[in-house]
Design an enzyme around this catalytic site. Sequence first.
Site, short mmCIF file in Angstrom:
data_model
loop_
_atom_site.label_atom_id
_atom_site.label_comp_id
_atom_site.label_asym_id
_atom_site.label_seq_id
_atom_site.Cartn_x
_atom_site.Cartn_y
_atom_site.Cartn_z
N ASP A 140 0.83 -1.22 0.00
CA ASP A 140 0.00 0.00 0.00
C ASP A 140 0.86 1.26 0.00
O ASP A 140 0.55 2.23 0.69
CB ASP A 140 -0.96 0.00 1.19
N LYS A 142 2.07 4.74 -1.01
CA LYS A 142 1.51 5.95 -1.60
C LYS A 142 1.91 7.11 -0.70
O LYS A 142 2.24 6.89 0.49
CB LYS A 142 -0.01 5.86 -1.73
N ASN A 145 0.69 7.46 2.92
CA ASN A 145 1.18 6.52 3.95
C ASN A 145 2.63 6.76 4.33
O ASN A 145 3.27 5.91 4.96
CB ASN A 145 0.99 5.08 3.49
N ASP A 158 0.37 2.52 8.19
CA ASP A 158 -0.80 1.81 7.68
C ASP A 158 -0.41 0.47 7.04
O ASP A 158 -0.06 0.39 5.86
CB ASP A 158 -1.60 2.65 6.68
N THR A 177 -3.96 0.67 -3.59
CA THR A 177 -4.52 1.91 -4.11
C THR A 177 -4.39 1.87 -5.63
O THR A 177 -3.30 1.58 -6.15
CB THR A 177 -3.75 3.11 -3.53
#
Length: 321
Positions: A140, A142, A145, A158, A177
Amino acid sequence: SFLKLKDLIPVLYQEGRYQGEPVTLGLGGFGRVELVTTLLHGKYFAKKKVSKKLIVEKRQGPHVIFEKKILQDIDCDFIVLHAAFKDTRYIYMVMEFCSGGEIWTKLKEGRFEEKIAVFVTACVVEAFAYLHKKNIMYRDLKPENLMLDSKGFVKLVDFGFAKELRRGQKTYSFCGTPEYMAPEIIQNQGHDFAADFWSLGVLVFELLVGPPFSSSEPQKIYARILDGVMKFPPYMGEGARSLISKLCPRPGQRLGNTKNGIKDVRNHWFNSINWHKLRMGQIEAPTVRLIRKGPCYINFDRFPYDKTQAEEEFSGWDRDF
């Protein structure tokens, strides 16, 4: 150290008020992150609270339990540590307060110069090196985060999509995402640690230029990712172009996923980074200039305070939390 509920209840409380209300640092699909501090030491923390009822409705219980297990076991300066507890309405994760805010917030003010992008990416590489060595995929990556601490070092937060995977295995979950998903996840071909290296290439592009596969419709994003065309602007340096090109081909050819592993990534585009000093926190972070001075919450967006409470939940899925 990992604190139990009986230790946390007397020492944590809401503070950092803005216009008379407790400060919310962030909002997500499952809950919110609030600013808290200790009564005894006055040290700030970020407390993530998530509705137990929503977790059950979205069938995310196993992911939440695993997220807690990962963070409990982690000992890495580039990943936020936490404590955890629960009540009848929420599960709570208490994390290091990264007062510099999200990388995403900084990017909204404009793309990064290369020196800053190199440093941010290097911190992520160190976090990935640690996780992958422990057979954990992150899945994840991005800007939302990635948090900046007070010294400008980047911390990964996260772990809701993280997964344990042995070398040679693949998993078939559809998660992440959209803008950062690797082609093999979209095509449901099975994915492994190579998916993290794809997302690293996308991150470098976004830090220097903007999102390479953006659209308001996820299906259009997926189509653009499968087309695999990234248009490098003339101002992007040759080193960054080369790194992105090597991180974003087919999984078996991706830098980081070949024989020498993540060493190949460290040896590419990161000439200015002393990796040992980075791990020891002995580098002067160029990201410091992105951090605004003022109250401890000044680097965060403003969110309305929500006085409503989640419904109670008693199914028992969280007995091991």
